[in-house]
Design an enzyme around this catalytic site. Structure first.
Site, PDB file in Angstrom:
ATOM      1  CG  ASP A  11      -1.957  -1.077   1.200  1.00 38.44           C
ATOM      2  OD1 ASP A  11      -2.400  -1.432   0.094  1.00 38.44           O
ATOM      3  OD2 ASP A  11      -2.331  -1.575   2.267  1.00 38.44           O
ATOM      4  CG  ASP A 130     -11.397  -0.789  -0.730  1.00 33.66           C
ATOM      5  OD1 ASP A 130     -10.653  -1.789  -0.798  1.00 33.66           O
ATOM      6  OD2 ASP A 130     -11.051   0.346  -1.097  1.00 33.66           O
TER       7      ASP A 130
END
Length: 265
Positions: A11, A130
């Site tokens: 990330d 998500d």
């Protein structure tokens, strides 16, 4: 059982690998090029690079860093964040990506998935969801780095995305992210049972047993329903336990292989 994949996830925000808990409390943990070099050498099956701030901040994926990371790896390399058009996908693939991941842009315009699949093939298109549990049951798909509830059922969105051309579904559990409490097996199971494309489990890996569990089976013995079992995710995304040195790719593969998971050695 098919061969399962272990995929380290980088990330990235502002050029640094970052990590948080439930998409909050983000902090720097290192250099993406160094992490990529280490995980490639340690036997990762693929590498994921997600520019987590790109959609929220409306900026393009950092292609210069993508190029540097691609130069360090000899494994499939998936890049996501800020990819909104076919031109963005083309630039990302030219920079060294093997496939691209989209989340917010696909929610905003689902036909983008079809266009991407037509241009490069479904195998190069990963839909990232998500997902977060909501009041009343089920999960919604969130956009903008987990900041906006779209109101869209996550499982139904996975089904539609696969029909549109997504060749793989990456399931990110916002509730489990960074907690070390384990993957959301129920969410993963429901999506595996609903789609006919590979599913990658993400969010919550804290120990080796949890990784083995999500790859072997996402069965829920407390649920007496036709979809109470699934064959397990096709791949497991891992981040914190690798970044902070709690284990290694080789240790993960050795452990899960002993538990009956087929891995590439």
């Amino acid at each position: 059982m098919s061969i399962k994949r272990i995929i380290p996830c980088l990330d990235v925000d502002e050029g640094k690998v970052v990590k948080g808990v439930k998409f909050e409390g983000i902090r720097d943990v290192g250099d993406p090029v160094e992490f990529a070099r280490r995980y490639n050498a340690d036997g990762a099956d693929e590498l994921a690079f997600l520019d987590i701030g790109a959609s929220h901040k409306s900026r393009a994926t950092m292609l210069d860093i993508v190029k540097k990371v691609a130069a360090e790896v000899s494994i499939p390399f998936c890049v996501g964040g800020g990819i909104r058009t076919i031109d963005d996908m083309r630039d990302t693939m030219k920079a060294g990506a093997s496939k691209v991941s989209v989340c917010t842009s696909a929610l905003n315009r689902p036909d983008l998935l079809r266009e991407m699949a037509d241009a490069y093939g479904s195998k190069c298109v990963v839909l990232s969801i998500d997902a977060k549990r909501v009041e009343g049951g089920g999960w919604h798909a969130f956009s903008c780095g987990g900041r906006k509830d779209t109101g869209l059922d996550a499982v139904q969105w996975a089904v539609r995305a696969a029909q549109l051309g997504a060749g793989e579904i990456l399931v990110n559990s916002i509730d489990a992210d960074g907690t070390g409490a384990g993957y959301d097996l129920e969410l993963t199971r429901r999506i595996i049972n609903a789609v006919n494309v590979p599913v990658i489990a993400s969010g919550g890996a804290g120990n080796l047993e949890q990784i083995a569990n999500v790859l072997l089976s996402t069965a829920n013995p407390e649920m007496d329903t036709p979809d109470s079992e699934a064959p397990g995710a096709d791949a497991a995304l891992v981040a914190s336990i690798l970044h902070f040195g709690k284990t290694s790719i080789q240790e993960i593969k050795k452990y899960i292989e002993e538990k009956g998971v087929r891995v590439r050695r």
